[in-house]
Design an enzyme around this catalytic site. Structure first.
Site, PDB file in Angstrom:
ATOM      1  N   GLU A   6     -19.347  63.564  90.771  1.00 15.36           N
ATOM      2  CA  GLU A   6     -20.135  64.215  89.725  1.00 15.36           C
ATOM      3  C   GLU A   6     -19.296  65.041  88.756  1.00 15.36           C
ATOM      4  OE1 GLU A   6     -20.463  67.101  93.312  1.00 15.36           O
ATOM      5  OE2 GLU A   6     -20.033  64.981  92.899  1.00 15.36           O
ATOM      6  N   CYS A   8     -19.109  64.529  99.909  1.00 13.30           N
ATOM      7  CA  CYS A   8     -18.332  65.571 100.587  1.00 13.30           C
ATOM      8  C   CYS A   8     -19.049  66.033 101.855  1.00 13.30           C
ATOM      9  CB  CYS A   8     -18.044  66.720  99.620  1.00 13.30           C
ATOM     10  SG  CYS A   8     -16.716  67.818 100.164  1.00 13.30           S
ATOM     11  N   TYR A   9     -19.600  67.252 101.876  1.00  6.77           N
ATOM     12  CA  TYR A   9     -20.322  67.703 103.067  1.00  6.77           C
ATOM     13  C   TYR A   9     -21.477  66.752 103.371  1.00  6.77           C
ATOM     14  CZ  TYR A   9     -22.847  70.711 106.331  1.00  6.77           C
ATOM     15  OH  TYR A   9     -23.488  71.204 107.448  1.00  6.77           O
ATOM     16  N   HIS A  55     -15.742  64.167  94.896  1.00  9.40           N
ATOM     17  CA  HIS A  55     -16.899  64.559  94.083  1.00  9.40           C
ATOM     18  C   HIS A  55     -16.996  63.677  92.835  1.00  9.40           C
ATOM     19  CE1 HIS A  55     -18.187  68.246  96.185  1.00  9.40           C
ATOM     20  NE2 HIS A  55     -16.915  68.293  96.556  1.00  9.40           N
ATOM     21  N   LYS A  95     -31.457  71.833  78.731  1.00  9.61           N
ATOM     22  CA  LYS A  95     -31.467  72.186  77.320  1.00  9.61           C
ATOM     23  C   LYS A  95     -31.234  70.982  76.411  1.00  9.61           C
ATOM     24  CE  LYS A  95     -31.501  75.877  75.647  1.00  9.61           C
ATOM     25  NZ  LYS A  95     -32.585  76.698  75.062  1.00  9.61           N
ATOM     26  N   GLY A 136     -39.463  81.283  68.065  1.00 12.08           N
ATOM     27  CA  GLY A 136     -38.647  80.645  67.049  1.00 12.08           C
ATOM     28  C   GLY A 136     -37.403  80.012  67.614  1.00 12.08           C
ATOM     29  N   GLY A 137     -37.162  80.220  68.912  1.00 11.74           N
ATOM     30  CA  GLY A 137     -36.042  79.561  69.568  1.00 11.74           C
ATOM     31  C   GLY A 137     -36.364  78.100  69.824  1.00 11.74           C
ATOM     32  N   VAL A 138     -35.360  77.359  70.296  1.00 12.55           N
ATOM     33  CA  VAL A 138     -35.525  75.921  70.488  1.00 12.55           C
ATOM     34  C   VAL A 138     -36.646  75.616  71.469  1.00 12.55           C
ATOM     35  CG1 VAL A 138     -34.391  73.816  71.274  1.00 12.55           C
ATOM     36  CG2 VAL A 138     -33.094  75.510  69.983  1.00 12.55           C
ATOM     37  N   ASP A 139     -36.645  76.312  72.613  1.00 13.28           N
ATOM     38  CA  ASP A 139     -37.588  75.979  73.673  1.00 13.28           C
ATOM     39  C   ASP A 139     -39.041  76.208  73.258  1.00 13.28           C
ATOM     40  OD1 ASP A 139     -35.289  75.476  75.164  1.00 13.28           O
ATOM     41  OD2 ASP A 139     -35.256  77.510  75.977  1.00 13.28           O
ATOM     42  N   SER A 140     -39.337  77.393  72.762  1.00 10.17           N
ATOM     43  CA  SER A 140     -40.723  77.675  72.380  1.00 10.17           C
ATOM     44  C   SER A 140     -41.142  76.862  71.163  1.00 10.17           C
ATOM     45  CB  SER A 140     -40.929  79.167  72.122  1.00 10.17           C
ATOM     46  OG  SER A 140     -40.220  79.608  70.973  1.00 10.17           O
ATOM     47  N   GLY A 185     -21.283  71.029 100.075  1.00  9.01           N
ATOM     48  CA  GLY A 185     -21.667  72.372 100.501  1.00  9.01           C
ATOM     49  C   GLY A 185     -20.488  73.093 101.117  1.00  9.01           C
TER      50      GLY A 185
END
Length: 527
Positions: free
Chosen positions: A185, A88-89, A183, A383, A238-242, A61
């Protein structure tokens, strides 16, 4: 599909102290097939206890522990009886809260650094990027701090040191508490993933049940339990998610699902025909097609503010869904393809402290008057996790790896006011760009690509005549999780070919530019 394991059973809790890298922590843990969630550092302790974490990560942070009123974890977090990793923090506040001391460093450490292992521990034993002559392990890490721990709490010992951090890694092995000043990550810490895996899989004993098969199994059972015998309406784009939501719901509840495909006049070229053919004909999913293009365009007339456009488009979507749902018996639920980054960017993660970057129509445009309950089965997923689930559900790669398209469609790729003329110009330009990407075999290696309409005119020459026409900007990015992205280094000959085609084939365009901004500071979409 039989239930094999609860993917949420052994899970990690991340307490967020405001680090720019918090999402990378979550992504890294998920990639280890372990479920995790992010809560604000000051989340109510009852909420933390009810989560029943197998381990807790305290993020970094921007604040300093040396001041009195900066963020602290709830003292009871250290009495949960599970392992804790402070980064870190997060390391500094853990040290300070457990009786140690933190001081401002005379010299700050930002960027690449090297740490030397000084003591054995299950977190870093055996890990190294190089070895000294005496066999001492040296590790390349990424630092970003101006404070450092100066006095250890009781029961802690030093695991590693750096030139400017005499306590670069610490641990209380009796309590399985670990702190790292760097870090792990980020990719710049070359052994960071191995450290995270050791903490999550070995120290916290998480078995890696967060897999596509288990996620699907869990989602199907949760959907059936939540929905019961009710009807569900889904806005299919028609997108990936829907698309993944549509197939998931179709498997879960079959004929109880009705998909509504809304032509808002802001879709990509050929999208209406493609969606109807794929999902109605190939998958046998019930779809109602609604042409509401005039309604959307009229409502957007005169509106130039991006947030207002998103709210208007999201509101009309909800109205259309509600109107169509009223025509169908037993509809009680509105399903949407909301995913985790949508929730985060719309400050919907429950922290109450995140800044709204931009509202997503899925999470930012739902009015209080909505008469349907909201069903968002993918809101826990990133995603890439959505894509993995889609492939496991049997969706073809052509759908799964199709580039993302925003819910508001071309409405947020037309800067300023949205007009029919602008949408038609942009649709053609965008189709040319994507066609040439595919022809050059660069579509799949590009995470997202699209054209943007700029409502400014530029002087050009057509034949022997002076022209004064619009500008199209091309955007192509590479990213893993869409939280950060870099611009795609497309070949110059490809860009030249796209530019020539757009200017020659699309009337009213005299200039084509290429956007070389990264996220951050820019967002992927222009609005």
């Amino acid at each position: 599909m039989t239930h094999t394991s609860d993917p949420h059973a052994r899970r990690i809790l991340i307490l967020d102290f405001g680090s720019q890298y918090t999402q990378l922590i979550a992504r890294g843990i998920r990639e280890l097939n372990v479920y995790c969630e992010i809560l604000p550092f000051d989340a109510d302790i009852s909420r933390i206890k009810s989560f029943k974490p197998a381990g807790v990560v305290l993020s970094g942070g921007p604040a300093t522990v040396t001041e009195a009123d900066t963020p602290r974890a709830d003292r009871e977090v250290f009495d949960l009886g599970c392992p804790i990793l402070g980064i870190c923090y997060g390391m500094q506040t853990m040290a300070a809260q457990l009786g140690g001391k933190v001081e401002t460093s005379k010299q700050r450490e930002y960027g690449s650094a090297e740490i030397r292992s000084t003591s054995t521990s299950p977190l870093i034993d055996g890990l190294h990027d190089r070895l000294e002559a005496d066999g001492t392990a040296l590790l390349q890490v990424w630092m970003s701090h101006g404070d450092r721990v100066s006095t250890l709490p009781d029961g802690f010992r030093v695991l590693a040191v750096s030139e400017n951090a005499p306590m670069a890694a610490i641990a209380n092995l009796d309590r399985n508490f670990f702190g790292v000043q760097f870090h792990p990550e980020v990719t710049h810490t070359t052994q960071g993933r191995a450290m995270m895996e050791r903490f999550v899989r070995d120290i916290c004993d998480c078995t890696g049940d967060w897999t596509p098969a288990n996620i699907i199994d869990d989602l199907l059972s949760r959907i059936r339990e939540e929905v019961g015998s009710d009807g569900v309406v889904l806005g299919l784009s028609g997108g990936v998610d829907s698309s993944v939501v549509a197939v998931l719901l179709h498997q879960a509840i079959g004929e109880q699902l009705t998909c509504i495909f809304v032509d808002n006049g802001l879709l990509r070229q050929g999208e209406v025909e493609e969606v109807m053919e794929t999902f109605k004909d190939d998958f046998g999913i019930r779809i109602v097609q609604v042409d509401a293009s005039e309604r959307f365009l009229e409502a957007l007339s005169g509106i130039t503010d991006p947030e207002c456009k998103r709210k208007v488009i999201g509101g009309i979507f909800v109205d259309v869904f509600q109107e169509e749902a009223d025509k169908i018996e037993n509809i009680s639920w509105l399903a949407q393809g909301t995913i985790y980054p949508d929730v985060i960017e719309s400050a919907g993660a429950g922290t109450g402290k995140a800044k709204v970057i931009k509202s997503h129509h899925n999470v930012g445009g739902i009015p209080d008057t909505l008469e349907l309950q909201l069903l968002e089965p993918l809101r826990e997923l990133f995603k890439d996790e959505v894509r993995a689930v889609g492939l496991a559900l049997g969706l073809p790669q052509s759908i799964i790896y199709r580039h993302p398209f925003p819910g508001p469609g071309l409405g947020v790729r037309i800067l300023g006011e949205v007009r029919q003329e602008y949408a038609d110009i942009l649709r053609q330009a965008d189709a040319i760009f994507l066609e040439e990407l595919r022809r050059s075999d660069l579509y799949d290696s590009t995470s997202q690509a699209f054209a943007v309409f700029l409502p400014v005119r530029s002087v050009g020459v057509v034949g022997d005549n002076r022209s004064y026409e619009f500008v199209i900007s091309l955007r192509a990015v590479e990213t893993v999780d869409f939280m950060t992205a870099d611009w795609k280094r497309l070949p110059y000959d490809l860009l030249a070919r796209v530019s020539t085609r757009i200017i020659n084939e699309v009337r009213s365009v005299s200039r084509v530019t290429y956007d070389i901004s990264s996220k951050p500071p820019a967002t992927i979409e222009w609005e």
